[in-house]
Design a protein around this motif. Structure first.
Motif, PDB file in Angstrom:
ATOM      1  N   SER A  78     -31.110  -9.136 140.325  1.00 33.69           N
ATOM      2  CA  SER A  78     -30.513  -7.813 140.144  1.00 33.69           C
ATOM      3  C   SER A  78     -29.077  -7.929 139.638  1.00 33.69           C
ATOM      4  O   SER A  78     -28.638  -7.147 138.779  1.00 33.69           O
ATOM      5  CB  SER A  78     -30.563  -7.065 141.485  1.00 33.69           C
ATOM      6  OG  SER A  78     -29.952  -5.822 141.373  1.00 33.69           O
ATOM      7  N   ALA A  81     -29.067  -8.574 135.937  1.00 37.76           N
ATOM      8  CA  ALA A  81     -29.333  -7.333 135.183  1.00 37.76           C
ATOM      9  C   ALA A  81     -28.066  -6.495 135.088  1.00 37.76           C
ATOM     10  O   ALA A  81     -27.745  -5.952 134.026  1.00 37.76           O
ATOM     11  CB  ALA A  81     -30.462  -6.551 135.843  1.00 37.76           C
ATOM     12  N   ASN A  82     -27.323  -6.410 136.177  1.00 40.67           N
ATOM     13  CA  ASN A  82     -26.050  -5.666 136.153  1.00 40.67           C
ATOM     14  C   ASN A  82     -25.062  -6.314 135.195  1.00 40.67           C
ATOM     15  O   ASN A  82     -24.440  -5.633 134.377  1.00 40.67           O
ATOM     16  CB  ASN A  82     -25.452  -5.609 137.560  1.00 40.67           C
ATOM     17  CG  ASN A  82     -26.093  -4.535 138.406  1.00 40.67           C
ATOM     18  OD1 ASN A  82     -26.478  -3.481 137.899  1.00 40.67           O
ATOM     19  ND2 ASN A  82     -26.231  -4.809 139.700  1.00 40.67           N
ATOM     20  N   ILE A  86     -28.191  -4.192 131.620  1.00 38.43           N
ATOM     21  CA  ILE A  86     -29.537  -3.667 131.371  1.00 38.43           C
ATOM     22  C   ILE A  86     -30.131  -2.968 132.597  1.00 38.43           C
ATOM     23  O   ILE A  86     -31.305  -2.599 132.588  1.00 38.43           O
ATOM     24  CB  ILE A  86     -30.505  -4.781 130.878  1.00 38.43           C
ATOM     25  CG1 ILE A  86     -30.565  -5.948 131.873  1.00 38.43           C
ATOM     26  CG2 ILE A  86     -30.091  -5.252 129.483  1.00 38.43           C
ATOM     27  CD1 ILE A  86     -31.637  -6.980 131.544  1.00 38.43           C
ATOM     28  N   SER A  87     -29.320  -2.781 133.634  1.00 36.21           N
ATOM     29  CA  SER A  87     -29.852  -2.151 134.850  1.00 36.21           C
ATOM     30  C   SER A  87     -30.346  -0.738 134.582  1.00 36.21           C
ATOM     31  O   SER A  87     -31.381  -0.329 135.108  1.00 36.21           O
ATOM     32  CB  SER A  87     -28.783  -2.115 135.945  1.00 36.21           C
ATOM     33  OG  SER A  87     -28.558  -3.414 136.405  1.00 36.21           O
ATOM     34  N   LYS A  88     -29.602   0.017 133.767  1.00 37.87           N
ATOM     35  CA  LYS A  88     -29.970   1.415 133.520  1.00 37.87           C
ATOM     36  C   LYS A  88     -31.013   1.548 132.415  1.00 37.87           C
ATOM     37  O   LYS A  88     -31.878   2.407 132.469  1.00 37.87           O
ATOM     38  CB  LYS A  88     -28.720   2.232 133.183  1.00 37.87           C
ATOM     39  CG  LYS A  88     -27.799   2.413 134.393  1.00 37.87           C
ATOM     40  CD  LYS A  88     -26.845   3.579 134.225  1.00 37.87           C
ATOM     41  CE  LYS A  88     -26.168   3.945 135.536  1.00 37.87           C
ATOM     42  NZ  LYS A  88     -25.434   2.819 136.122  1.00 37.87           N
ATOM     43  N   THR A  89     -30.941   0.701 131.400  1.00 37.29           N
ATOM     44  CA  THR A  89     -31.909   0.791 130.298  1.00 37.29           C
ATOM     45  C   THR A  89     -33.259   0.202 130.687  1.00 37.29           C
ATOM     46  O   THR A  89     -34.282   0.534 130.086  1.00 37.29           O
ATOM     47  CB  THR A  89     -31.376   0.062 129.050  1.00 37.29           C
ATOM     48  OG1 THR A  89     -30.932  -1.240 129.431  1.00 37.29           O
ATOM     49  CG2 THR A  89     -30.215   0.820 128.425  1.00 37.29           C
ATOM     50  N   GLY A  90     -33.278  -0.673 131.658  1.00 38.47           N
ATOM     51  CA  GLY A  90     -34.527  -1.246 132.148  1.00 38.47           C
ATOM     52  C   GLY A  90     -34.720  -2.684 131.711  1.00 38.47           C
ATOM     53  O   GLY A  90     -34.129  -3.149 130.727  1.00 38.47           O
ATOM     54  N   TYR A  91     -35.545  -3.355 132.441  1.00 44.70           N
ATOM     55  CA  TYR A  91     -35.789  -4.778 132.143  1.00 44.70           C
ATOM     56  C   TYR A  91     -37.110  -5.199 132.757  1.00 44.70           C
ATOM     57  O   TYR A  91     -37.710  -4.474 133.558  1.00 44.70           O
ATOM     58  CB  TYR A  91     -34.637  -5.648 132.646  1.00 44.70           C
ATOM     59  CG  TYR A  91     -34.294  -5.505 134.104  1.00 44.70           C
ATOM     60  CD1 TYR A  91     -34.793  -6.392 135.043  1.00 44.70           C
ATOM     61  CD2 TYR A  91     -33.468  -4.479 134.556  1.00 44.70           C
ATOM     62  CE1 TYR A  91     -34.466  -6.276 136.386  1.00 44.70           C
ATOM     63  CE2 TYR A  91     -33.137  -4.352 135.895  1.00 44.70           C
ATOM     64  CZ  TYR A  91     -33.633  -5.247 136.807  1.00 44.70           C
ATOM     65  OH  TYR A  91     -33.318  -5.118 138.136  1.00 44.70           O
ATOM     66  N   ARG A  92     -37.559  -6.363 132.356  1.00 43.84           N
ATOM     67  CA  ARG A  92     -38.816  -6.932 132.867  1.00 43.84           C
ATOM     68  C   ARG A  92     -38.512  -8.278 133.514  1.00 43.84           C
ATOM     69  O   ARG A  92     -37.738  -9.080 132.957  1.00 43.84           O
ATOM     70  CB  ARG A  92     -39.804  -7.101 131.720  1.00 43.84           C
ATOM     71  CG  ARG A  92     -41.170  -7.637 132.145  1.00 43.84           C
ATOM     72  CD  ARG A  92     -42.145  -7.587 130.976  1.00 43.84           C
ATOM     73  NE  ARG A  92     -42.467  -6.209 130.632  1.00 43.84           N
ATOM     74  CZ  ARG A  92     -42.923  -5.817 129.432  1.00 43.84           C
ATOM     75  NH1 ARG A  92     -43.138  -6.697 128.490  1.00 43.84           N
ATOM     76  NH2 ARG A  92     -43.187  -4.552 129.205  1.00 43.84           N
ATOM     77  N   GLY A 114     -34.671  -8.000 128.563  1.00 46.51           N
ATOM     78  CA  GLY A 114     -34.314  -6.611 128.279  1.00 46.51           C
ATOM     79  C   GLY A 114     -33.467  -6.521 127.036  1.00 46.51           C
ATOM     80  O   GLY A 114     -33.411  -7.429 126.215  1.00 46.51           O
ATOM     81  N   ASN A 117     -36.768  -2.001 123.930  1.00 44.93           N
ATOM     82  CA  ASN A 117     -38.050  -1.641 124.537  1.00 44.93           C
ATOM     83  C   ASN A 117     -39.009  -2.817 124.381  1.00 44.93           C
ATOM     84  O   ASN A 117     -39.257  -3.286 123.260  1.00 44.93           O
ATOM     85  CB  ASN A 117     -38.634  -0.387 123.881  1.00 44.93           C
ATOM     86  CG  ASN A 117     -39.862   0.092 124.634  1.00 44.93           C
ATOM     87  OD1 ASN A 117     -40.864  -0.624 124.723  1.00 44.93           O
ATOM     88  ND2 ASN A 117     -39.784   1.274 125.203  1.00 44.93           N
TER      89      ASN A 117
END
Ligand code: AMP
Length: 123
Positions: A78, A81-82, A86-92, A114, A117
């Motif tokens: 996590s 991602a922060n 990419i925390s808000k746009t999303g990630y895999r 991320g 899309n």
């Protein structure tokens, strides 16, 4: 609990990164985990998070790691991602485990992808 490390291959590339025999492009580090850029990016953001202790794959980790190691691993993902925005746009998050997944490196790692899309989960 006895952790059977007999089938962990000390010569795998992530073990060498942890031993500082090979350089990596570090994104984040704490006592338990190291996160670094994947050498062959599959997305604009592609980071790998690995535990510092020798777990050959996800099953080994889930069965043998302590609760604090387990939670720390998720928190490190996590945090990456922060840090990468990419925390808000999303990630895999992808964790390959064992032969049918085509896991290449025999040291547990989570792929964090991320920055665009990513389309369907499997192509
Ligand atoms: P997997 O197929 O899940 O085992 O993924 C292994 C990943 O490790 C691949 O995405 C590789 O590009 C990546 N990789 C291999 N060697 C290195 C390295 N020296 N530094 C960073 N990433 C690497």
């Amino acid at each position: 609990m006895v952790i059977d490390m007999n089938d962990y291959d000390e010569e795998n590339v992530f073990s060498k990164i942890l031993k500082k025999e090979i350089r990596c492009n570090k994104v984040d580090e704490n006592n338990n985990n190291l996160s670094f850029e994947d050498i062959s990016k599959q997305a604009p953001v592609h980071v790998l998070t690995i535990p510092k202790k020798n777990y050959k794959d996800f099953s080994d980790f889930a069965e043998n790691a302590s609760d604090s190691e387990l939670s720390s691993f998720l928190k490190s993902i996590s945090k990456v991602a922060n840090k990468k925005g990419i925390s808000k746009t999303g990630y895999r998050i992808i964790i390959n485990c064992g032969p049918d997944s085509n896991q290449e490196v025999q040291h547990l790692h989570a792929h964090i992808l991320g920055g665009k899309n990513l389309g369907p989960i499997l192509k």
